[in-house]
Design an enzyme around this catalytic site. Structure first.
Site, PDB file in Angstrom:
ATOM      1  N   ASN A  25      57.464  21.958 -53.220  1.00 49.46           N
ATOM      2  CA  ASN A  25      56.512  22.105 -52.105  1.00 49.46           C
ATOM      3  C   ASN A  25      56.105  23.566 -51.924  1.00 49.46           C
ATOM      4  O   ASN A  25      54.942  23.864 -51.641  1.00 49.46           O
ATOM      5  CB  ASN A  25      57.119  21.550 -50.812  1.00 49.46           C
ATOM      6  CG  ASN A  25      56.922  20.056 -50.688  1.00 49.46           C
ATOM      7  OD1 ASN A  25      55.796  19.574 -50.547  1.00 49.46           O
ATOM      8  ND2 ASN A  25      58.016  19.300 -50.767  1.00 49.46           N
ATOM      9  N   LEU A 102      70.262  23.860 -41.032  1.00 52.30           N
ATOM     10  CA  LEU A 102      69.745  23.818 -39.662  1.00 52.30           C
ATOM     11  C   LEU A 102      69.550  25.233 -39.135  1.00 52.30           C
ATOM     12  O   LEU A 102      70.451  26.063 -39.255  1.00 52.30           O
ATOM     13  CB  LEU A 102      70.741  23.104 -38.746  1.00 52.30           C
ATOM     14  CG  LEU A 102      70.734  21.592 -38.751  1.00 52.30           C
ATOM     15  CD1 LEU A 102      71.837  21.076 -37.817  1.00 52.30           C
ATOM     16  CD2 LEU A 102      69.375  21.074 -38.308  1.00 52.30           C
ATOM     17  N   LEU A 103      68.399  25.492 -38.576  1.00 51.65           N
ATOM     18  CA  LEU A 103      68.165  26.786 -37.941  1.00 51.65           C
ATOM     19  C   LEU A 103      68.778  26.755 -36.536  1.00 51.65           C
ATOM     20  O   LEU A 103      68.694  25.736 -35.842  1.00 51.65           O
ATOM     21  CB  LEU A 103      66.664  27.068 -37.841  1.00 51.65           C
ATOM     22  CG  LEU A 103      65.943  27.268 -39.179  1.00 51.65           C
ATOM     23  CD1 LEU A 103      64.434  27.290 -38.964  1.00 51.65           C
ATOM     24  CD2 LEU A 103      66.413  28.546 -39.867  1.00 51.65           C
ATOM     25  N   ASN A 117      57.658  22.525 -40.811  1.00 47.52           N
ATOM     26  CA  ASN A 117      58.560  21.929 -41.802  1.00 47.52           C
ATOM     27  C   ASN A 117      57.874  20.712 -42.402  1.00 47.52           C
ATOM     28  O   ASN A 117      57.021  20.088 -41.762  1.00 47.52           O
ATOM     29  CB  ASN A 117      59.854  21.483 -41.110  1.00 47.52           C
ATOM     30  CG  ASN A 117      60.839  20.823 -42.059  1.00 47.52           C
ATOM     31  OD1 ASN A 117      61.043  21.301 -43.187  1.00 47.52           O
ATOM     32  ND2 ASN A 117      61.450  19.730 -41.633  1.00 47.52           N
ATOM     33  N   HIS A 119      58.952  16.983 -43.826  1.00 46.92           N
ATOM     34  CA  HIS A 119      60.082  16.054 -43.785  1.00 46.92           C
ATOM     35  C   HIS A 119      59.664  14.756 -44.467  1.00 46.92           C
ATOM     36  O   HIS A 119      58.580  14.227 -44.186  1.00 46.92           O
ATOM     37  CB  HIS A 119      60.485  15.795 -42.327  1.00 46.92           C
ATOM     38  CG  HIS A 119      61.631  14.851 -42.207  1.00 46.92           C
ATOM     39  ND1 HIS A 119      62.933  15.221 -42.508  1.00 46.92           N
ATOM     40  CD2 HIS A 119      61.687  13.542 -41.861  1.00 46.92           C
ATOM     41  CE1 HIS A 119      63.725  14.176 -42.335  1.00 46.92           C
ATOM     42  NE2 HIS A 119      63.001  13.150 -41.942  1.00 46.92           N
ATOM     43  N   SER A 146      55.929  13.862 -43.291  1.00 51.36           N
ATOM     44  CA  SER A 146      55.337  14.444 -42.084  1.00 51.36           C
ATOM     45  C   SER A 146      55.474  15.955 -42.124  1.00 51.36           C
ATOM     46  O   SER A 146      56.526  16.474 -42.515  1.00 51.36           O
ATOM     47  CB  SER A 146      56.060  13.946 -40.825  1.00 51.36           C
ATOM     48  OG  SER A 146      56.118  12.538 -40.774  1.00 51.36           O
ATOM     49  N   GLU A 153      65.115  20.601 -31.629  1.00 51.64           N
ATOM     50  CA  GLU A 153      65.531  19.228 -31.947  1.00 51.64           C
ATOM     51  C   GLU A 153      65.264  18.938 -33.420  1.00 51.64           C
ATOM     52  O   GLU A 153      64.121  19.091 -33.896  1.00 51.64           O
ATOM     53  CB  GLU A 153      64.739  18.236 -31.077  1.00 51.64           C
ATOM     54  CG  GLU A 153      65.218  16.802 -31.248  1.00 51.64           C
ATOM     55  CD  GLU A 153      64.227  15.783 -30.692  1.00 51.64           C
ATOM     56  OE1 GLU A 153      64.316  14.615 -31.083  1.00 51.64           O
ATOM     57  OE2 GLU A 153      63.351  16.173 -29.893  1.00 51.64           O
ATOM     58  N   ASP A 155      64.002  17.750 -36.660  1.00 52.40           N
ATOM     59  CA  ASP A 155      62.843  16.941 -37.070  1.00 52.40           C
ATOM     60  C   ASP A 155      62.118  16.344 -35.866  1.00 52.40           C
ATOM     61  O   ASP A 155      61.519  15.265 -35.962  1.00 52.40           O
ATOM     62  CB  ASP A 155      63.278  15.825 -38.043  1.00 52.40           C
ATOM     63  CG  ASP A 155      63.925  16.391 -39.303  1.00 52.40           C
ATOM     64  OD1 ASP A 155      63.499  17.476 -39.745  1.00 52.40           O
ATOM     65  OD2 ASP A 155      64.863  15.757 -39.818  1.00 52.40           O
ATOM     66  N   GLU A 184      53.404  14.771 -50.726  1.00 53.64           N
ATOM     67  CA  GLU A 184      53.808  15.984 -49.989  1.00 53.64           C
ATOM     68  C   GLU A 184      53.051  17.205 -50.513  1.00 53.64           C
ATOM     69  O   GLU A 184      52.636  18.075 -49.746  1.00 53.64           O
ATOM     70  CB  GLU A 184      55.318  16.224 -50.131  1.00 53.64           C
ATOM     71  CG  GLU A 184      56.182  15.212 -49.419  1.00 53.64           C
ATOM     72  CD  GLU A 184      57.669  15.530 -49.531  1.00 53.64           C
ATOM     73  OE1 GLU A 184      58.064  16.697 -49.383  1.00 53.64           O
ATOM     74  OE2 GLU A 184      58.457  14.590 -49.785  1.00 53.64           O
TER      75      GLU A 184
HETATM   76  C1  GAR Z   1      61.104  17.386 -50.181  1.00 48.63           C
HETATM   77  O1  GAR Z   1      60.973  16.015 -50.384  1.00 48.63           O
HETATM   78  C2  GAR Z   1      61.127  17.690 -48.702  1.00 48.63           C
HETATM   79  O2  GAR Z   1      60.295  16.863 -47.938  1.00 48.63           O
HETATM   80  C3  GAR Z   1      62.565  17.447 -48.377  1.00 48.63           C
HETATM   81  O3  GAR Z   1      63.292  17.937 -49.476  1.00 48.63           O
HETATM   82  C4  GAR Z   1      62.470  17.882 -50.640  1.00 48.63           C
HETATM   83  C5  GAR Z   1      62.411  19.270 -51.201  1.00 48.63           C
HETATM   84  O4  GAR Z   1      61.781  19.264 -52.454  1.00 48.63           O
HETATM   85  N1  GAR Z   1      62.934  18.100 -47.175  1.00 48.63           N
HETATM   86  C6  GAR Z   1      63.900  17.667 -46.365  1.00 48.63           C
HETATM   87  O5  GAR Z   1      64.556  16.663 -46.579  1.00 48.63           O
HETATM   88  C7  GAR Z   1      64.116  18.514 -45.140  1.00 48.63           C
HETATM   89  N2  GAR Z   1      64.984  17.874 -44.245  1.00 48.63           N
HETATM   90  P1  GAR Z   1      61.196  20.608 -53.052  1.00 48.63           P
HETATM   91  O6  GAR Z   1      62.334  21.632 -53.027  1.00 48.63           O
HETATM   92  O7  GAR Z   1      60.828  20.261 -54.460  1.00 48.63           O
HETATM   93  O8  GAR Z   1      60.037  21.038 -52.219  1.00 48.63           O
END
Ligand code: GAR
Length: 198
Positions: A25, A102-103, A117, A119, A146, A153, A155, A184
């Site tokens: 991402n 977690l921040l 973020n 998610h 999303s 809180e 997500d 994504e």
């Molecule tokens: C992505 O699917 C992202 O949405 C998720 O981790 C993956 C990271 O992939 N994020 C979470 O689960 C955050 N809680 P990437 O390192 O290839 O972008």
């Protein structure tokens, strides 16, 4: 008004990206910033995992990087180092991209309204981990991703954009994750740009 009259464009926002791993991402955000009308420039990619593959990708693509393991230090000290690196780079907004830590409330408060973020679920469904397995287990017809504002809180902040993906017969968490991830990569740059322009 003055801008419209002169045709001048606003300066790009200076974006910092936090990652923990692969960074696909993050790469989609960096690649989107090559467009002439993109409203942000990626000025730093930082990670809690010095070995994160995404850090190497960013460095190879000329993006400054910063790594700080939180091991062996209080969370506040770790976050102060991340915060200092972001501020030294002149970061104005932060995008979390697979940042799996977690921040603290304190960090979120210092950057309030300036952290987003991505998610991998259709929030408010399936906050936290194992989102795709939980969606399949529940018998949902669709899954997705999303982009949301980060608050204290988990997500739980305001949703800025979503992409929906059908769940197919025989889908596993991995096969579904792969199709959601492809969405994504389109959703994040588009939603981030719209948010920064708003
Ligand atoms: C992505 O699917 C992202 O949405 C998720 O981790 C993956 C990271 O992939 N994020 C979470 O689960 C955050 N809680 P990437 O390192 O290839 O972008």
């Amino acid at each position: 008004m003055a801008e419209a009259a002169t045709g001048a464009s606003s300066p790009r926002k200076r974006l910092g990206i936090l990652i923990s791993g692969r960074g696909s991402n993050m790469a989609s955000l960096v690649e989107a910033a090559a467009a002439p009308d993109c409203p942000y420039t990626v000025v730093l990619v930082a990670s809690d995992k010095p070995e994160a593959a995404g850090l190497a990708w960013a460095a190879e693509h000329g993006v400054p990087t910063f790594a700080q393991s939180p091991k062996g230090m209080p969370k506040a000290e770790y976050e102060a180092k991340i915060d200092a690196a972001l501020r030294a780079a002149g970061v104005e907004a932060i995008a979390l991209a697979g940042y799996m830590r977690l921040l603290s409330d304190d960090f979120v408060a210092r950057w309030r309204g300036r952290i987003v973020n991505i998610h991998p679920s259709l929030l408010p469904k399936y906050k936290g981990l194992d989102t795709h397995a939980r969606a399949i287990e529940a018998g949902d017809a669709e899954a997705g991703a999303s982009v949301h504002l980060v608050t204290e809180e988990l997500d739980g902040g305001h949703v800025l954009g979503q992409a929906r993906v059908p769940i197919l017969a025989g889908d596993t968490a991995d096969s579904l994750a792969a199709r959601v991830l492809a969405e994504e990569h389109k959703l994040y740059p588009k939603t981030l740009a719209a948010w920064l322009r708003s």
